[in-house]
Write an enzyme that holds these catalytic residues in place. Structure first.
Site, PDB file in Angstrom:
ATOM      1  N   ASP A  12       8.442   5.202  10.799  1.00 38.79           N
ATOM      2  CA  ASP A  12       9.299   3.647  10.718  1.00 38.79           C
ATOM      3  C   ASP A  12       8.683   4.044  12.345  1.00 38.79           C
ATOM      4  OD1 ASP A  12       9.561   1.778  11.414  1.00 38.79           O
ATOM      5  OD2 ASP A  12      11.542   1.177  10.219  1.00 38.79           O
ATOM      6  N   ASP A 106       4.380  -0.866  10.270  1.00 37.90           N
ATOM      7  CA  ASP A 106       5.232   0.084  10.736  1.00 37.90           C
ATOM      8  C   ASP A 106       6.076   0.825  10.238  1.00 37.90           C
ATOM      9  OD1 ASP A 106       6.952  -1.371  10.045  1.00 37.90           O
ATOM     10  OD2 ASP A 106       7.872  -1.582  12.039  1.00 37.90           O
ATOM     11  N   GLU A 107       5.260   1.209   8.849  1.00 37.64           N
ATOM     12  CA  GLU A 107       5.636   2.072   8.267  1.00 37.64           C
ATOM     13  C   GLU A 107       5.081   2.492   7.183  1.00 37.64           C
ATOM     14  OE1 GLU A 107       9.524   0.724   5.785  1.00 37.64           O
ATOM     15  OE2 GLU A 107       9.776  -0.733   7.392  1.00 37.64           O
TER      16      GLU A 107
HETATM   17 MG    MG Z   1       9.875  -0.059  11.764  1.00 43.23          MG
END
Ligand code: MG
Length: 428
Positions: A12, A106-107
């Site tokens: 993350d 973003d993960e």
């Molecule tokens: Mg994040």
């Protein structure tokens, strides 16, 4: 064969949008910043750790964030730039596992259980992933490792930096403390680890569910031990009650599913003030259409259905779609359709938001590609209607434009507005 316990890695990026903004403008380092503009009417999409120290959180209205920290800098969202770095990160992750599931920009989850690794080898691997991402993007990330997606996600959260207000020489100042960066939870500790969380920290427990659980007297994971499952089922229905029971017991056998192609690609803009004029709205349509077209092109897909979405100043959503008889990734064609769809709904304005999306996606290929600009080739033999030309010249032109934009950025080439010289067609 003994069952090998699963090993899932959750990567993350740390306050991703805000980190990208700081990367591109280092003066913002150590300042409270919010991404989520362009106006103060939206919500926080991402915020720096310094901003978090003031109590600012994602999804909070920007007006509320400003009241918590009046000096916070509010920056507009630049999806194209975030996507660019996101693609870089995701392609790095592909080198660590063949089973990578990207979630948002973003993960990502990686399933690394296919080969047996000692726990120290798994930590080494996580360290390598983290170092590589930090080295090559200059953006930090946190990594969680666990026997399920649930545990891995909670672990990556534990790995993150912490922000709070501290007292230095008698005054309150924001403090950001590094996190461990990597947290690995061995399977036998799953239950203990889960119990360290309050129930609202568990993924999927939103405010409404939390309220209902509290009504039943459930305020911690352990409270579930004395509440009859029957009352949970009466309150939530069989399916959701089972999901909650699984969640609280750490039962999560969801697989890491490698991403399939997206079903639609969209781009939208929230205006700093409501817009009603066709000319102003057309500008926004042009920008959104270009962003959609570039992403269609980079994912080598074409769209058959174009949808225009607007939100009125009264927060009413209006959507209009048109399905073509061919597929396109041409920004100009997408924009033209969106403008056509907008015209009849103009009287419903002014509007606070406009979006363009492309769906009904399919592979691009010469058979699909037909272009709207240039002279018509004459009527279609079957329908008798004028048909758009299939032109190698335009195929190459649109492709070249997109290649240049992909290499030098979305604003490397700005199309001259049609009205300036209609005879020029698609000129630079
Ligand atoms: Mg994040």
């Amino acid at each position: 064969m003994p069952k090998v316990s699963r090993q899932i890695v959750h990567v993350d990026m740390d306050c991703f949008f805000a980190s990208v903004e700081i990367l591109d403008n280092p003066e913002l380092m150590n300042l409270p910043i919010i991404v989520g503009g362009p106006s103060h009417r939206g919500v926080v999409a991402s915020c720096s750790y310094i901003a978090r120290a003031y109590g600012i959180r994602s999804a909070m209205p920007i007006s509320e964030a400003l009241s918590l920290c009046p000096t916070v800098r509010v920056l507009g969202v630049r999806h194209d730039r975030y996507r660019e770095i996101s693609q870089k990160v995701m392609s790095m992750l592909d080198n660590f596992s063949s089973t990578v599931q990207q979630v948002g920009l973003d993960e990502a989850y990686l399933d690394i259980s296919s080969s047996w690794r000692s726990s120290s080898a798994i930590l080494d691997l996580a360290g390598e992933i983290r170092d590589k991402i930090c080295r090559e993007t200059q953006i930090m990330c946190s990594v969680g490792i666990g026997s399920s997606k649930l545990i891995a996600k909670l672990a990556s959260k534990k790995a993150k930096p912490r922000a709070y207000m501290g007292i230095v020489s008698g005054s309150r100042v924001p403090v950001v403390q590094d996190g461990p960066g990597i947290v690995s939870i061995p399977r036998y500790m799953d239950a203990d680890f889960l119990r360290q969380h309050s129930i609202d920290e568990l993924p999927g427990i939103g405010p409404a569910t939390l309220r209902k659980l509290n009504d039943l007297g459930i305020r911690s994971i352990d409270d579930l031990n004395w509440v009859p499952h029957a009352s949970l089922k009466t309150r939530f229905g069989e399916n959701q009650a089972n999901r909650i029971l699984d969640l609280f017991n750490g039962v999560d056998d969801r697989a890491v599913v490698p991403n399939s192609a997206p079903k639609s690609i969209s781009s939208e803009e929230t205006f700093s003030q409501d817009l009603a004029q066709l000319s102003e709205l057309t500008k926004s349509i042009d920008g959104c259409s270009q962003s959609v077209a570039s992403r269609l092109y980079s994912s080598r897909t074409c769209a058959k259905t174009i949808t225009l979405k607007v939100k009125t100043s009264q927060f009413r959503d209006i959507e209009r779609s048109r399905t073509l008889d061919h597929r396109t990734f041409d920004a100009r064609e997408i924009a033209k359709i969106a403008v056509d769809l907008l015209k009849p709904v103009l009287p419903e304005g002014p509007f606070r938001l406009l979006g363009v999306s492309a769906s009904n996606l399919g592979e691009s290929g010469q058979n699909y590609l037909q272009f709207t600009f240039g002279p018509f080739d004459g009527p279609d033999h079957v329908s008798g209607r004028p048909r758009p030309p299939i032109s190698d010249r335009n195929d190459r032109l649109v492709s070249t434009l997109e290649e240049i934009r992909a290499k030098y950025g979305a604003r490397a080439l700005i199309r001259r507005h049609e009205s300036e010289d209609p005879t020029l067609g698609d000129v630079l």
